[in-house]
Design a protein around this motif. Structure first.
Motif, mmCIF file in Angstrom:
data_model
loop_
_atom_site.group_PDB
_atom_site.id
_atom_site.type_symbol
_atom_site.label_atom_id
_atom_site.label_comp_id
_atom_site.label_asym_id
_atom_site.label_seq_id
_atom_site.Cartn_x
_atom_site.Cartn_y
_atom_site.Cartn_z
ATOM 1 N N ALA A 1 5.304 33.670 26.466
ATOM 2 C CA ALA A 1 4.171 32.806 26.827
ATOM 3 C C ALA A 1 2.971 33.655 27.261
ATOM 4 O O ALA A 1 1.817 33.350 26.951
ATOM 5 N N HIS A 2 3.234 34.747 27.987
ATOM 6 C CA HIS A 2 2.187 35.662 28.440
ATOM 7 C C HIS A 2 1.490 36.317 27.230
ATOM 8 O O HIS A 2 0.259 36.338 27.143
ATOM 9 N N GLU A 3 2.289 36.831 26.295
ATOM 10 C CA GLU A 3 1.700 37.542 25.146
ATOM 11 C C GLU A 3 0.944 36.587 24.222
ATOM 12 O O GLU A 3 -0.112 36.933 23.710
ATOM 13 N N ILE A 4 1.481 35.378 24.018
ATOM 14 C CA ILE A 4 0.730 34.408 23.201
ATOM 15 C C ILE A 4 -0.568 34.037 23.926
ATOM 16 O O ILE A 4 -1.605 33.836 23.303
ATOM 17 N N GLY A 5 -0.515 34.000 25.277
ATOM 18 C CA GLY A 5 -1.733 33.762 26.063
ATOM 19 C C GLY A 5 -2.812 34.787 25.726
ATOM 20 O O GLY A 5 -3.979 34.442 25.524
ATOM 21 N N HIS A 6 -2.423 36.065 25.650
ATOM 22 C CA HIS A 6 -3.391 37.102 25.236
ATOM 23 C C HIS A 6 -3.913 36.802 23.832
ATOM 24 O O HIS A 6 -5.111 36.907 23.566
ATOM 25 N N TYR A 7 -2.984 36.452 22.925
ATOM 26 C CA TYR A 7 -3.385 36.198 21.523
ATOM 27 C C TYR A 7 -4.425 35.080 21.460
ATOM 28 O O TYR A 7 -5.322 35.092 20.627
ATOM 29 N N TYR B 1 -7.190 36.945 29.369
ATOM 30 C CA TYR B 1 -7.013 38.245 30.022
ATOM 31 C C TYR B 1 -6.012 38.092 31.163
ATOM 32 O O TYR B 1 -5.686 36.974 31.583
ATOM 33 N N HIS B 2 -5.564 39.229 31.706
ATOM 34 C CA HIS B 2 -4.808 39.174 32.950
ATOM 35 C C HIS B 2 -5.707 38.577 34.027
ATOM 36 O O HIS B 2 -6.900 38.899 34.083
ATOM 37 N N THR B 3 -5.126 37.739 34.898
ATOM 38 C CA THR B 3 -5.921 37.178 36.000
ATOM 39 C C THR B 3 -6.517 38.315 36.815
ATOM 40 O O THR B 3 -7.659 38.260 37.239
HETATM 41 ZN ZN LIG Z 1 -0.424 41.297 29.497
#
Ligand SMILES: [Zn+2]
Length: 411
Positions: A294-300, A304-306
């Motif tokens: 979920a984190h990596e798809i968020g980047h895609y 950005y990191h909070t």
């Molecule tokens: Zn990351």
């Protein structure tokens, strides 16, 4: 004759576009248009590229593809004459530049709104040593229609599992558990995994070193894997291990944002299973895998990191708190990360690979605190909110679990 052609090319390079390029629909999508411009880079700086964003456009993904350069935005002037880079409103740092390819999402913060009209883009092109290059890259502009207010989003995912990544585990079972957890986590911002596929892909070894994401071996393996994927689906490649500078890495998105063109060798996020295998008994932490996914798809999708490891660099989104280690986009952490803010959801839903869905009706607000509305076991219920890190909140045998709409509640 040769000389005439050369002169014609020169004048094209100096004056920008002679004919305005035509926006073409993206196959299968009536809400995304793509326009292609030629750019000319001399001494590391592009000529101005004059672009037009039509009425009703909610967001654009700009993609530069060329031969050598690592591209950065130097200037992006709006129809109102504001330079988004100079004024700091548009964040494009760490956009995963690699030789010859980069994507940028605009806007990538709810505090920025895309104004239709003429934009002027200039960008720099440096080689890996930082020296300026000459190049004639293509600029593609994907215009994505502004979703209706309160619209949800859906995405398609292809899970590609390297043949050595999951050892004896049941691939279909792990894939099902991972994808339902990702869908639950995204539900809190009204994004769902509409469908997914999973398959084992023969890669001949998937212990990969990142080298900042620019390793040719890594891109070669990724390109072979995504050959097996569908069009229109975000690709998650499960590999055995990832390392960067000798340090193990749990996951990596090859794009921030990732490309809309899924034939690009960077059209994938990578997640390493070895980071989630218990050294004690060899069991697999599927929740940890899913949260990293979920984190990596968020980047895609452009997040950005909070906050970064240094504690100083923040995302451009106003409603994310730096000290919230429970945010899925916090720079580190395991399976206890579970929150996404409304602002993060708004950015995710602007990426062209997230398709708009009908407006989402709010969960029934008639619950009295400390009870909160959640969808669990197929029904809308008033349940007690809980912290998955604190098992004492839930009583009477209830457990603190993630609801179908992505909130932790006791049930
Ligand atoms: Zn990351």
């Amino acid at each position: 004759m040769k000389r005439l052609v050369w002169l014609a090319m020169l004048s094209l390079g100096c004056s920008g576009q002679v004919d305005s390029p035509v926006a073409m629909p993206v196959p299968g999508r009536d809400d995304v248009l793509v326009t292609e411009y030629r750019a000319h880079v001399a001494g590391g700086l592009s000529d101005p590229v004059e672009m037009n964003f039509s009425d009703g456009t909610g967001a654009v993904v700009l993609e530069i593809s060329g031969s050598r350069g690592q591209y950065r935005v130097a200037q992006m002037v709006t129809p109102d004459g504001v330079d988004l880079i100079e004024n700091g409103g548009w964040m494009t740092r760490d956009a995963r530049e690699r030789p010859g390819l980069v994507d940028w999402l605009y806007p990538n913060s709810p505090s920025l709104k895309l104004v239709p009209g003429g934009y002027r883009l200039r960008f720099t092109a440096l080689d890996s040593t930082g020296a300026p290059v000459d190049d004639d890259p293509t600029v593609r502009v994907y215009q994505r229609k502004l979703p209706a207010p309160e619209a949800g989003g859906k995405l398609h995912v292809d899970l590609l599992v390297a043949d050595d990544a999951l050892a004896a585990a049941d691939v279909d079972l792990v894939a099902g558990q991972m994808m339902s957890l990702v869908s639950q986590l995204y539900a809190q911002v009204h994004v769902t995994v509409d469908d997914y596929t999973s398959q084992v892909v023969p890669l001949g070894g998937s212990d990969l070193s990142l080298d900042g994401g620019a390793s040719t071996a890594l891109l070669d393996v990724t390109a072979r894997a995504i050959d097996h994927a569908r069009t229109g689906a975000i690709r998650v490649l499960l590999v055995r291990s990832l390392s960067d500078g000798g340090n193990p890495t749990a996951g990596y998105a090859l794009g921030l944002p990732g490309s809309v063109d899924l034939t690009r060798p960077t059209a994938a996020v990578l997640v390493a299973t070895s980071s989630f295998v218990s050294p004690a008994d060899g069991s697999l932490d599927v929740s940890g895998l899913a949260v990293t996914c979920a984190h990596e798809i968020g980047h895609y999708l452009g997040l950005y990191h909070t906050v970064e490891r240094d504690g100083r660099e923040h995302d451009p989104i106003a409603d994310t708190a730096d000290d919230d280690t429970s945010n899925i986009m916090y720079w580190t952490g395991g399976s206890t990360r579970h929150r996404l803010s409304d602002g993060q959801g708004a950015v995710m839903r602007l990426h062209p690979l997230v398709e708009a869905t009908a407006p989402v009706t709010a969960c029934d607000p008639g619950c009295t605190p400390p009870l909160t509305c959640a969808v669990a076991a197929g029904a809308t219920q008033c349940l007690r909110a809980c912290d998955p890190g604190d098992p004492t909140t839930c009583t009477d045998g209830a457990e603190c679990k993630l609801s179908d709409d992505g909130v932790y509640v006791c049930f």
